[in-house]
Design a protein around this motif. Sequence first.
Motif, PDB file in Angstrom:
ATOM      1  N   GLN A  69       0.991  -1.110   0.076  1.00 44.12           N
ATOM      2  CA  GLN A  69      -0.038   0.097   0.039  1.00 44.12           C
ATOM      3  C   GLN A  69       0.984   1.153   0.019  1.00 44.12           C
ATOM      4  O   GLN A  69       0.446   2.333  -0.544  1.00 44.12           O
ATOM      5  CB  GLN A  69      -0.871  -0.073   1.141  1.00 44.12           C
ATOM      6  CG  GLN A  69      -2.069  -1.141   1.108  1.00 44.12           C
ATOM      7  CD  GLN A  69      -2.716  -1.095   2.301  1.00 44.12           C
ATOM      8  OE1 GLN A  69      -2.666  -0.515   3.385  1.00 44.12           O
ATOM      9  NE2 GLN A  69      -3.687  -2.063   2.404  1.00 44.12           N
ATOM     10  N   LYS A  75       2.033   2.019  -3.641  1.00 51.70           N
ATOM     11  CA  LYS A  75       0.795   2.617  -4.257  1.00 51.70           C
ATOM     12  C   LYS A  75       0.608   3.689  -4.163  1.00 51.70           C
ATOM     13  O   LYS A  75       0.180   4.889  -5.032  1.00 51.70           O
ATOM     14  CB  LYS A  75      -0.532   1.585  -3.988  1.00 51.70           C
ATOM     15  CG  LYS A  75      -0.600   0.312  -4.487  1.00 51.70           C
ATOM     16  CD  LYS A  75      -1.956  -0.592  -4.165  1.00 51.70           C
ATOM     17  CE  LYS A  75      -1.730  -1.962  -4.692  1.00 51.70           C
ATOM     18  NZ  LYS A  75      -3.162  -2.374  -4.250  1.00 51.70           N
ATOM     19  N   SER A  76       0.837   4.216  -2.812  1.00 56.29           N
ATOM     20  CA  SER A  76       0.543   5.779  -2.164  1.00 56.29           C
ATOM     21  C   SER A  76       1.503   6.579  -2.936  1.00 56.29           C
ATOM     22  O   SER A  76       1.315   7.700  -3.468  1.00 56.29           O
ATOM     23  CB  SER A  76       0.539   5.740  -0.505  1.00 56.29           C
ATOM     24  OG  SER A  76      -0.014   7.081  -0.350  1.00 56.29           O
TER      25      SER A  76
END
Length: 1491
Positions: free
Chosen positions: A260, A263-264
């Motif tokens: 994550q 992705k951020s």
Amino acid sequence: MGNGRKEDLDEAVQRQRDFVSSSQTERDENDTYGSLARHLNHIGDLLILRYQKFLLIVDLEQATESYETALALLPDNDERRPYYLMDLSESLQETFQAKGQIKDLDGAINRVREVIAWLSGGNLPLDEGETCQRLAQTLNHLGDLLKLRYQKSDLIVDIEQATESYEKALALLPDKDEMRPQYLMDLSESIQQTFKAKGQIEDLDGTIDRVREAVACLSGGNAPLDEGDTYASLAQTLNHLGDLLKLRYQKSGLIVDLEQATKSYDKALSLLPDNDEGRPGYLRDLAGSLYLTFEAKGQIEDLSGAIDRLREALARLPSGNVPLEGEILGSLAQDLRHLGALHMLRYTNSGLIVDLEQANESYDKALALLPDNDERRLNYLMQLSECLQETFKAKGQIEDLDRAICRVREAIACLSAQDLNLLGDLLKLRYRKFGLIVDLEQGNESYGKALVALPDKDERRPRYLIDLSESLHLTFQAKDQTDDLTGAIDRLREALACLSNGNGPPDEHETCIHLCNLGGLLSTRFRCTGEMADLDEAIQCQYQAMELDPTKRHSALDELSAHLYDLYLVTRDLSDLERALGFSREALECCPVDDSSSRLQIKRHMAVYLDGRLERSDRAADLKETLEIRREMVNLTEGKDGHHKDVRYLVHSLRSQWVRNPEQLSAFDEGIQQLRDVLQTGIHGPDRMDLLDDLATFLDGRYQRSRAPEDLEEAIRYLRELTALIPLGHIRRARLLSSLADVLLCRFDLFGRIDDIDDALDSARESVKIVRSSHVRDDLVQCLTTLATCLDSRYHSTGRLDDIEEAIAVGREVVSLSPDSSTALRNLAASILSRQELLRQAEGIEEVIILLRKSLTIIPAEHPDKLKSLGYLATAALVRCKLGRIEYQEEALELCRESVAAHGQFDPDDSYCFAVGQLANACWIKGDYEEAFTRYEQAANMRCATPHSRFTVTTWWASMAVQTTSGHSSSLRAHTKALELLDQCLTSTPTIDLQHQFLTNNPDFASNAAACAIEKEEPETAIEALEHGRALLWSRIRGYRHSIDKLQESNPGLAEEFKKVCQQLEHLTVSSRPELLGMTPIPISTAPYASHGLHFDAKMTKNRQLSGDYERVISEIRQLDGFSSFLQAIPFSTLQKSASEGPVILVNVNEHRSDAIILRATDTPLLVPLPETLFAMVDTLSARLVVVDLINRDEDRKGVAHQAKKVDMGNILQLLWKSVCQPIALALQEMGHPTGSRVWWCPVGRLSALPLHAAGIYNNKGVLIEGFPDLYVSSYTPTLSSLNASRETAVKGGSEPRLLAVGQSNALPKVGEEFSKLKRLFPRDVLTIQDGEAAETDTVLSHLRDHSWVHFACHGSLDESSPFKSGFVLYDKKLSLRDIMQAKLPNAELAFLAACHSAASESTSKTPDEVLTLAAAMQFCGFRSIVGTLWTMSDSDGPVLAEKFYKHMLRHGLDKLDVRDSAEAVHLATKSMREAGVPLHRWTTFVHLGI
């Protein structure tokens, strides 16, 4: 003032000041102060503006003064006040930023808090939306100030309050408010600060959640920004989210966080323009995340992604985005080095030579950017060299190898030989401090390089060789590899050769020391290899040293003695030991008095030799001399290096002293104190572990004699720390795990906490697994012994046959390994005895007796272990008699007498208490009842034994006393003593769950005591016994909330101390959370392990400390005039007051007799005997009620007509009427109690789950023919004290309540109808409804505090295994009984609990007398009257009953409500249901509790 001239500002300030001066002399009666305040505030604004322009501190100070004066002139209710307060706050904040004085920041915070109070009170002429917006803005500002103060003062409370303030601000903002993203980011930063301070992962979780919410807001267009600014802000927030997720991965290791984070970072980059100056940094962050992902998952594409992103970042720097100078240049070099490392890593995983070439290129570029004197240059050179070496191996081109050599030479050129040797010294020093082996290895390497750099004839060479020898010796000690020791010997020999060849200035003194050291190293290798040549050479070294320097003869003699002791350890020839001791004494004689260090060393060795001789000869004089020497060593070395070693030596000698005299605890006391003292000096690494190991051993040893729980707690804590520090599979870990299992077993024996025995078994099994692979017999015996003992103990708790069978199998293995061990024989005998008792087989007892008699022959005559074997032998003889072998009665009695007599030579303790109890059992079996009861009473009153041991024996006494014909005369004393000791046992039990578990194992004492008292025609005593022995958990916690109003008047300080201790004890007892008020953190910084055990350890420690404070404070209170009976057992005269408004009927159903006692306000209690068969009948009726409830519940849900059944509610009610309630009703009528008046039921045991209030005879249509409902209005009370307490605090009439209605209409369809009826009955300003999603636990608890009435309409949930988890099922989670108990509800009056089972515990509960019901919890929290249910209620009955109930309550209007009408309201409401033909099982479930 548009051009910012100072003169204009000065003139404006002066004009305002002139106006103020004139206003003060010519006051206008209309608005002088209002106008004056306005001008003063304006002066403050101008002064602030002037300060911001010209930075004169005096302007700030005068502005603050002006604002304060303006505020002082305003009335408290003036609507301008919050604006002026904010101006003053901002001025104080500016002053703090200018001067840095914390008092100014404190002032700013206080002013903002005043504004919040104003806004919260609704004093401003704003609409609700404007008020909320302003309040939110102010709360957020308060959070900023508190966060600022935390950054200055590091007070955790500030950052916690900042977080709370930010959360409140957010709660006031609409979801679409444009300020929401900023507020969320402020809150996230505050929670992140909390995480940094406290290290709790839930704070990091909260930070991430808030940032995610901010991202969602920005993505949804909440922010008041143009598109470009929004994208920039969103990109920054997404990148920050990536940082937080990456941090959480590093803390928790969850790969999903890394994914994550990546992705951020990707999303953040996609929002940035290509030419944005922040892009390289974002790319760098993304590269770091991908690199971590590769490390975690091993997928080459992640590594390639990291390389590509870092290349992109580097490509953007020279394009003109960022100037290449200063720190940016160094950062670029670092990025290039990192890129090189990534290429190397990818080459290692993929084998692509192009990666090697690109790594070389990156390292080269990085070096080119570094100045020649940059401290990082050496590291970069070495990495480039390693990369070139790998390139040579891959490509085989000699130029790559040449370049690698050049880089290494360049790196070496950065350090001189002297520097390299100094680096070795520093690394060695750091190892001594922190124990990191890598420091030693790097030190060896550095010393080696230094020697390489020295010419052969350099005079420093001997010194450098000696340094390397010392470092290699330390490495050997750390890693136990003989090659390191051999290297140390060779280097020292080389150093001596250099000295003899004239490499350094001649120094016979130094040479002598080195010869002695060489001898020591050779002796050490002899101990490792057994090579006699090493020992011969070592001895020769000492003789050479004596010849070389006679002044150092003492040192050589001392070393010589050590070599002879080594020889003794191999040969076990006592003459070698005597020679070693002789040389040591001679060394001490010739050692100069002022050479303290040498004398210390000699004495240390002498003590070791005396210890060795003590093992062989057991001479008391040797132990005495050893202790004298070691105490002297400890005193002389205090505050010096090596002191901790002398402490350990002393402790080991003290243990030898205790082994020879087990009754003397002084050896433990001295050893424990010495170890605690030395641990406070900051010892680290392996030495600290050794000290903790010793301390845990001594604490455990002292606990075995003193039974002080604090010793046990401390030992457990240290052993947990040690097991966490030792690697898996290490033999030392096995020993520590075995010790940990032993102490956990002791605590299990103390409290019966099942987690402890399970934890102990896990530890014991792991220890056995480790030692089986090590083939160390003694360790295997010890670990198997512990495992067998743990299995035996768990069997006694759970009754599992497989545990005792395994214990026997393990015990037999231990005996096979140690056939002459008395402990092994005794433990095996104990396990076999347990099994034979379980199986009721006398045959195996013979083997038990044989094993125990054999163990007795092995134990020395006066050793305390003899008591253990004798005790088990006496027990085995008794068991054999109980299993039918009556012919052995005399032998059993004699063995028990022998066991008691044997205790005479030792201090009395728990084992003596049990021995006397066993003698009483033997006398009972023999038929000598009088001696039996005399002995029972003797054991029960032994102050030397713990309450738990005395309680066990007292239960035997009580059980036997009631078995005699007509009951023994001591029966009542036995039960009274049992109740007294039961309370003492609960006092030392730290949590309410464990207290409940203890009561589960020890039920019915109150009922038995009452039956005994009734038998003796003492009904008052019976009532006291029922009151003092029931609802003990409620009583204990209610004691923590005891009123201190009178004490406050008499002694405020003592009242406050009592209040504080009680609050902490209640929190500790009731809370299920590990974070406890005032709890000292456990000092362990290793990987997480057994956290649940650690939390309980901490609770144990805190409970002991607080219980001591509690008893002390109560003792001091009782010394005050008028407080001698403070928190004493409540006497009958006080209990009788509970019948002041009507009789209270206590129904005691007992296996020996059953009775009702009608308590009257003034007359003596009236006894109503009940049928002898009632005890069995109540169990039968309880079981039937469960069946009836299940059948009716199923029929109600399916909507089918109720069929006639063999057992239905009518049968149950009829049996209750004839057996219980009809005799009581007749007695009430005979005593003249008017029909239709009130009575209170206080049933005992399982009777509390049965509907006494509805007992009667009904026809098949449910019409009452005769019964209690037509005679009296019934209420229930768990105890007489709770009824008294409710009456004392009740408000009589005239109160206008606020009703909180809590429901789950989403789960119960009729709840909506129920609440509609409430809306029609109550005005809007009186009724608050929390339904469906709005009914969350925290919200409901919050509303309960300011609503005196509450109406629950939801599912009730019972948890039989853990009653404190029972509760109301709300939207988010369960509102548990524990949650309710912890609530503080000062306004509580009436609770209507339209939920299943709200007034009853499970019918199968093992502790029905504890009344652990939701209704009882509501009463405990202050509700005076409660409407509840005994079993399942129909959803359709809720609206009907509620409407009838509240109509009756409201019949005189809101202003004349009286909570005392609630019993009649329930009575009439259920009567109307009955008359309307509602089935019996539906209306009879509703009951009333309280006043």
